[in-house]
Design a protein around this motif. Sequence first.
Motif, mmCIF file in Angstrom:
data_model
loop_
_atom_site.group_PDB
_atom_site.id
_atom_site.type_symbol
_atom_site.label_atom_id
_atom_site.label_comp_id
_atom_site.label_asym_id
_atom_site.label_seq_id
_atom_site.Cartn_x
_atom_site.Cartn_y
_atom_site.Cartn_z
ATOM 1 N N UNK A 128 0.859 -1.190 0.000
ATOM 2 C CA UNK A 128 0.000 0.000 0.000
ATOM 3 C C UNK A 128 0.891 1.234 0.000
ATOM 4 N N UNK A 129 0.373 2.297 -0.574
ATOM 5 C CA UNK A 129 1.114 3.561 -0.575
ATOM 6 C C UNK A 129 0.612 4.370 0.618
ATOM 7 N N UNK A 130 1.123 4.055 1.770
ATOM 8 C CA UNK A 130 0.784 4.600 3.088
ATOM 9 C C UNK A 130 0.083 3.528 3.912
ATOM 10 N N UNK A 131 0.864 2.555 4.326
ATOM 11 C CA UNK A 131 0.330 1.436 5.117
ATOM 12 C C UNK A 131 -0.295 1.894 6.420
ATOM 13 N N UNK A 132 0.252 2.942 7.020
ATOM 14 C CA UNK A 132 -0.265 3.372 8.317
ATOM 15 C C UNK A 132 -1.731 3.751 8.229
ATOM 16 N N UNK A 133 -2.201 4.100 7.048
ATOM 17 C CA UNK A 133 -3.624 4.417 6.859
ATOM 18 C C UNK A 133 -4.393 3.175 6.410
ATOM 19 N N UNK A 134 -4.014 2.608 5.278
ATOM 20 C CA UNK A 134 -4.795 1.515 4.687
ATOM 21 C C UNK A 134 -4.826 0.268 5.565
ATOM 22 N N UNK A 135 -3.705 -0.034 6.222
ATOM 23 C CA UNK A 135 -3.642 -1.286 6.970
ATOM 24 C C UNK A 135 -4.625 -1.309 8.131
ATOM 25 N N UNK A 136 -4.758 -0.194 8.837
ATOM 26 C CA UNK A 136 -5.649 -0.175 10.002
ATOM 27 C C UNK A 136 -7.098 -0.394 9.581
ATOM 28 N N UNK A 137 -7.512 0.242 8.493
ATOM 29 C CA UNK A 137 -8.880 0.042 8.002
ATOM 30 C C UNK A 137 -9.061 -1.385 7.494
ATOM 31 N N UNK A 138 -8.080 -1.884 6.742
ATOM 32 C CA UNK A 138 -8.210 -3.203 6.124
ATOM 33 C C UNK A 138 -8.280 -4.308 7.174
ATOM 34 N N UNK A 139 -7.410 -4.254 8.177
ATOM 35 C CA UNK A 139 -7.407 -5.305 9.194
ATOM 36 C C UNK A 139 -8.661 -5.256 10.051
ATOM 37 N N UNK A 140 -9.194 -4.069 10.262
ATOM 38 C CA UNK A 140 -10.447 -3.976 11.026
ATOM 39 C C UNK A 140 -11.602 -4.565 10.229
ATOM 40 N N UNK A 141 -11.583 -4.388 8.910
ATOM 41 C CA UNK A 141 -12.688 -4.868 8.079
ATOM 42 C C UNK A 141 -12.588 -6.368 7.806
ATOM 43 N N UNK A 142 -11.367 -6.841 7.545
ATOM 44 C CA UNK A 142 -11.184 -8.254 7.199
ATOM 45 C C UNK A 142 -9.970 -8.804 7.942
ATOM 46 N N UNK A 143 -10.169 -9.725 8.875
ATOM 47 C CA UNK A 143 -9.057 -10.246 9.684
ATOM 48 C C UNK A 143 -7.980 -10.937 8.863
ATOM 49 N N UNK A 144 -8.268 -11.339 7.631
ATOM 50 C CA UNK A 144 -7.262 -12.027 6.828
ATOM 51 C C UNK A 144 -6.042 -11.148 6.581
ATOM 52 N N UNK A 145 -6.222 -9.834 6.547
ATOM 53 C CA UNK A 145 -5.098 -8.928 6.309
ATOM 54 C C UNK A 145 -4.106 -8.935 7.469
ATOM 55 N N UNK A 146 -4.587 -9.271 8.661
ATOM 56 C CA UNK A 146 -3.707 -9.261 9.827
ATOM 57 C C UNK A 146 -2.687 -10.392 9.787
ATOM 58 N N UNK A 147 -2.914 -11.398 8.955
ATOM 59 C CA UNK A 147 -2.016 -12.548 8.889
ATOM 60 C C UNK A 147 -1.044 -12.458 7.720
ATOM 61 N N UNK A 148 -1.050 -11.331 7.002
ATOM 62 C CA UNK A 148 -0.172 -11.170 5.853
ATOM 63 C C UNK A 148 0.868 -10.084 6.122
ATOM 64 N N UNK A 149 2.083 -10.242 5.597
ATOM 65 C CA UNK A 149 3.074 -9.162 5.725
ATOM 66 C C UNK A 149 2.699 -7.981 4.834
ATOM 67 N N UNK A 150 3.058 -6.783 5.282
ATOM 68 C CA UNK A 150 2.750 -5.560 4.551
ATOM 69 C C UNK A 150 4.040 -4.831 4.196
#
Length: 350
Positions: A128-150
């Motif tokens: 992502x181009x700015x993980x600090x933003x996209x990652x927090x929203x993505x992991x809250x919406x779909x737990x699968x993102x929490x198990x992947x490296x960013x």
Amino acid sequence: MRDEEDMAALLESTGRYRVLRRLAPRAAYHAPDGTPTRRAVFIDLETTGLDPVADEIVEIAMVPFDYSDDGRIFAVHESFARFRDPGRPIPPEVSAMTGITDAMVAGAAIEPAEIEAFLGDTAALVVAHNCSFDRRFAERFCPAFAHLPWACSWAEIPWREEGFVDGTKLVHLAAACGFFHEGHRAVHDCLAGIELLSRPLPRSGQRALAVLLSSARAPRWRVRAAGAPFELRESLKRRGYRLGSRRARRAARMVRRPARKRPRGRERLPPPRDLPAGRSRSRSAPSRRLRPLLRSLLIRLAIGPGGAIGGRVLKDSKVVSSGAAFRRAGVPVGRSSPKIRSDLTRGRTR
């Protein structure tokens, strides 16, 4: 088309013009040559705001692509791009920036199971181009993102050191590379990000994706200055520390007052608060919010049953500090006074 390119080349040859070309999505950047590849997913989100707890996602886009360990990009696969109804009106400033309106998202839904199915078992990395933003929203919406490296294409590639001095947003980087795209629409941002990763950096000559992978694979440690005194705020900023969240900064103010021990591991960084001209902060003086509580407690302690001054009423309710108020009321302040002051400053009574 050839005539257009000839005209663009002629304009650029004069040295007085720069021509930006519209980004043309590609299905592949390198032909397969037997090199082992992995699957990455470039993700971009559009939301109603910046708070991952209070705000909602209105658009999700993901573009998978295959890459090799040396940073080459091979096939670019079919994208996922969907709207999502946030259940509330989209703020006008967000609609103005993204072009997404309430009518476009009305009734649209995305299920986390759809995201998990799209990611499958092949995704090895999320970019992502700015993980600090996209990652927090993505992991809250779909737990699968929490198990992947960013990996963050904004923070983990030294764009400025490579000559991109006009800015590191996607639109600025794209313009510096000679192309433009429909910014602030999720799928177009993903395709622009992949295009940037496929190109060599102008000064080092390394592929941008190779630099990103090298940074993402490096071990990291997060150092927290938990409970740092307020007076060290500027020194910490010079050393590269960043202030915590707004909620953490509010809690950090308690560092300057007597307080009970807090659970370990929480950030307690002080807030960058500026007092109006002509005013100063006294460590011994309670805050305005605690003064009404202090007045009521002092009166109860002084005139209640067993109070030091019996049935007398405090004539002067102005509180300068807890110790001074007790003395004005005639309450003896002895060895227990620090404990009393500590409890009062915290807004507690025994």
